[in-house]
Design a protein around this motif. Sequence first.
Motif, PDB file in Angstrom:
ATOM      1  N   LEU A  13       6.787  17.472  13.454  1.00 58.16           N
ATOM      2  CA  LEU A  13       6.606  16.455  14.493  1.00 58.16           C
ATOM      3  C   LEU A  13       5.471  15.509  14.148  1.00 58.16           C
ATOM      4  N   ALA A  14       4.377  16.042  13.613  1.00 58.07           N
ATOM      5  CA  ALA A  14       3.239  15.196  13.240  1.00 58.07           C
ATOM      6  C   ALA A  14       3.643  14.190  12.169  1.00 58.07           C
ATOM      7  N   ARG A  15       4.439  14.632  11.194  1.00 58.08           N
ATOM      8  CA  ARG A  15       4.896  13.714  10.150  1.00 58.08           C
ATOM      9  C   ARG A  15       5.811  12.645  10.732  1.00 58.08           C
ATOM     10  N   GLU A  16       6.663  13.037  11.670  1.00 60.74           N
ATOM     11  CA  GLU A  16       7.591  12.083  12.284  1.00 60.74           C
ATOM     12  C   GLU A  16       6.846  11.023  13.094  1.00 60.74           C
ATOM     13  N   GLU A  22       4.269   1.052   1.874  1.00 68.40           N
ATOM     14  CA  GLU A  22       5.440   1.784   1.376  1.00 68.40           C
ATOM     15  C   GLU A  22       5.170   3.275   1.540  1.00 68.40           C
ATOM     16  N   LEU A  23       5.964   3.928   2.368  1.00 66.25           N
ATOM     17  CA  LEU A  23       5.849   5.370   2.528  1.00 66.25           C
ATOM     18  C   LEU A  23       6.591   6.021   1.361  1.00 66.25           C
ATOM     19  N   VAL A  24       5.836   6.615   0.446  1.00 65.36           N
ATOM     20  CA  VAL A  24       6.446   7.123  -0.786  1.00 65.36           C
ATOM     21  C   VAL A  24       6.876   8.581  -0.679  1.00 65.36           C
ATOM     22  N   GLY A  25       6.405   9.289   0.372  1.00 64.87           N
ATOM     23  CA  GLY A  25       6.816  10.679   0.493  1.00 64.87           C
ATOM     24  C   GLY A  25       6.049  11.413   1.571  1.00 64.87           C
ATOM     25  N   GLU A  26       6.403  12.685   1.754  1.00 68.46           N
ATOM     26  CA  GLU A  26       5.710  13.555   2.697  1.00 68.46           C
ATOM     27  C   GLU A  26       5.690  14.974   2.135  1.00 68.46           C
ATOM     28  N   CYS A  27       4.617  15.687   2.404  1.00 68.40           N
ATOM     29  CA  CYS A  27       4.451  17.053   1.904  1.00 68.40           C
ATOM     30  C   CYS A  27       4.068  17.967   3.064  1.00 68.40           C
ATOM     31  N   GLU A  28       4.526  19.223   2.981  1.00 68.91           N
ATOM     32  CA  GLU A  28       4.257  20.190   4.042  1.00 68.91           C
ATOM     33  C   GLU A  28       2.978  20.985   3.816  1.00 68.91           C
ATOM     34  N   ASN A  29       2.405  20.919   2.612  1.00 65.75           N
ATOM     35  CA  ASN A  29       1.171  21.653   2.336  1.00 65.75           C
ATOM     36  C   ASN A  29       0.426  21.022   1.166  1.00 65.75           C
ATOM     37  N   ILE A  47       0.850  -1.179   0.000  1.00 66.63           N
ATOM     38  CA  ILE A  47       0.000   0.000   0.000  1.00 66.63           C
ATOM     39  C   ILE A  47       0.891   1.236   0.000  1.00 66.63           C
ATOM     40  N   LYS A  48       0.714   2.113  -0.979  1.00 61.31           N
ATOM     41  CA  LYS A  48       1.539   3.318  -1.093  1.00 61.31           C
ATOM     42  C   LYS A  48       0.888   4.461  -0.305  1.00 61.31           C
ATOM     43  N   ILE A  49       1.670   5.059   0.603  1.00 59.96           N
ATOM     44  CA  ILE A  49       1.152   6.074   1.513  1.00 59.96           C
ATOM     45  C   ILE A  49       1.921   7.381   1.369  1.00 59.96           C
ATOM     46  N   LEU A  50       1.173   8.490   1.421  1.00 61.45           N
ATOM     47  CA  LEU A  50       1.762   9.829   1.408  1.00 61.45           C
ATOM     48  C   LEU A  50       1.255  10.581   2.638  1.00 61.45           C
ATOM     49  N   ILE A  51       2.154  11.240   3.357  1.00 56.98           N
ATOM     50  CA  ILE A  51       1.798  12.049   4.524  1.00 56.98           C
ATOM     51  C   ILE A  51       1.766  13.513   4.112  1.00 56.98           C
ATOM     52  N   VAL A  52       0.678  14.207   4.450  1.00 61.00           N
ATOM     53  CA  VAL A  52       0.541  15.631   4.124  1.00 61.00           C
ATOM     54  C   VAL A  52       0.213  16.385   5.413  1.00 61.00           C
ATOM     55  N   ASP A  53       1.188  17.099   5.946  1.00 59.81           N
ATOM     56  CA  ASP A  53       1.012  17.808   7.214  1.00 59.81           C
ATOM     57  C   ASP A  53       2.093  18.877   7.303  1.00 59.81           C
ATOM     58  N   ASP A  54       1.714  20.085   7.743  1.00 58.18           N
ATOM     59  CA  ASP A  54       2.693  21.164   7.817  1.00 58.18           C
ATOM     60  C   ASP A  54       3.559  21.089   9.078  1.00 58.18           C
ATOM     61  N   LEU A  78      -7.766  12.379  15.805  1.00 56.73           N
ATOM     62  CA  LEU A  78      -7.646  13.636  16.527  1.00 56.73           C
ATOM     63  C   LEU A  78      -6.340  13.635  17.326  1.00 56.73           C
ATOM     64  N   LYS A  79      -5.450  14.560  16.975  1.00 60.92           N
ATOM     65  CA  LYS A  79      -4.146  14.636  17.640  1.00 60.92           C
ATOM     66  C   LYS A  79      -4.313  15.074  19.092  1.00 60.92           C
ATOM     67  N   PRO A  80      -3.516  14.509  20.027  1.00 60.78           N
ATOM     68  CA  PRO A  80      -2.583  13.392  19.830  1.00 60.78           C
ATOM     69  C   PRO A  80      -3.331  12.052  19.909  1.00 60.78           C
ATOM     70  N   TYR A  81      -2.935  11.093  19.128  1.00 57.86           N
ATOM     71  CA  TYR A  81      -3.588   9.791  19.116  1.00 57.86           C
ATOM     72  C   TYR A  81      -2.551   8.696  19.370  1.00 57.86           C
ATOM     73  N   SER A  82      -3.011   7.582  19.882  1.00 56.46           N
ATOM     74  CA  SER A  82      -2.128   6.465  20.218  1.00 56.46           C
ATOM     75  C   SER A  82      -1.815   5.629  18.983  1.00 56.46           C
ATOM     76  N   LYS A  83      -0.801   4.778  19.125  1.00 59.48           N
ATOM     77  CA  LYS A  83      -0.475   3.865  18.021  1.00 59.48           C
ATOM     78  C   LYS A  83      -1.610   2.874  17.799  1.00 59.48           C
ATOM     79  N   GLU A  84      -2.277   2.471  18.868  1.00 57.21           N
ATOM     80  CA  GLU A  84      -3.408   1.551  18.731  1.00 57.21           C
ATOM     81  C   GLU A  84      -4.526   2.191  17.907  1.00 57.21           C
TER      82      GLU A  84
END
Length: 242
Positions: free
Chosen positions: A14-17, A30-37, A4-11, A100-106
Motif C-alpha cells: 500500500l505504501a508503494r502504491e 521516471e519511476l524506474v522500479g520498486e523493491c520490497e526490501n 529524475i529517475k526514482i526508485l521506491i523501496v518499501d516492504d 512520516l506516514k500517513p502524509y498528504s500529497k502536499e
Amino acid sequence: MSKIKILIVDDEHLAREIIKGYLSDRMDIELVGECENGLDCIKFLKDQPVDLLFLDIQMPKIDGFEMLEVIENHPEVIFSTAFDQHAIRAFEKNAIDYLLKPYSKERFDNALEKAILRIKGQQKTTTHSLPEQLSKTIERIIVRSGSKITLIPVEDIYYFESNDDYVLIHTKTGRFIKDQTMKYLENNLPKKSFIRVHRGFIANINAIKSIEAYSKDSYMGLMENGEKIKISPEGYRKIKEQ
C-alpha cells in the motif's frame, strides 16, 4: 534536463502504491522500479543507477540505514516511514526529507521539490549533526564483500583495528573490512562491552582473556581468538574501571 529517475523501496504494498499515485501526474520524473526490501534494492542499483530513493526504514532482512551503508555513492534519499524516532539519524545520513506516514500529497510534493532542486544542483547539501546523546547504539555491523553481505552481531566481535580510512573487524567467523571511523564506533558501540583501549584498537572486554605488561608504559591484551592487541595506560585504566 533528463527526467529524475526514482526508485521506491518499501516492504508495504500500500505504501508503494500511494507513492506511485502521488507521482502519476509528474512528467519530469521516471519511476524506474520498486523493491520490497533493502537487499533487492542493492541488487537493483548494481545494474541501474537512480537519482532518488523513497526509502522505508524498518524492513525485513536489513533496514534502510544498513542498506545505505553498503551502497557506494548512493542516490539522494527521502525517508518514508511510520516511525518518528528515526528522524535525527535520517538527517545524519543527509536525507533530503523525512515523511512520516500517513502524509498528504502536499507534504509529499514539498519533499519531492526539495529533492529535484538538490539533484539539479540548485540547492546546497546540508550536513546535519547527530547529538551524541540521541545516537543509536549499534547492535550489529553490516559489511559487504563483492556481492556478499554479512550481518555481524556485536557480541560476535572480538575487536576493531584501525586501518587508515577503514577498520578491520575481527570476529568469531573471520576478519572483515569496513569503511567506518573509529570515533563513530567508539561513540555508538555498547559502552558496557566495548572500550577504546588504544588509538588503534577498540576491544570487546568480554573477549579479553588476559593482560600483561609489554613495556613501562604499555600493555598487551590476549584475546579469545589467540591474537594480541595493544593497550595504552589510559585503556588499561578504563578496563579496570569497567
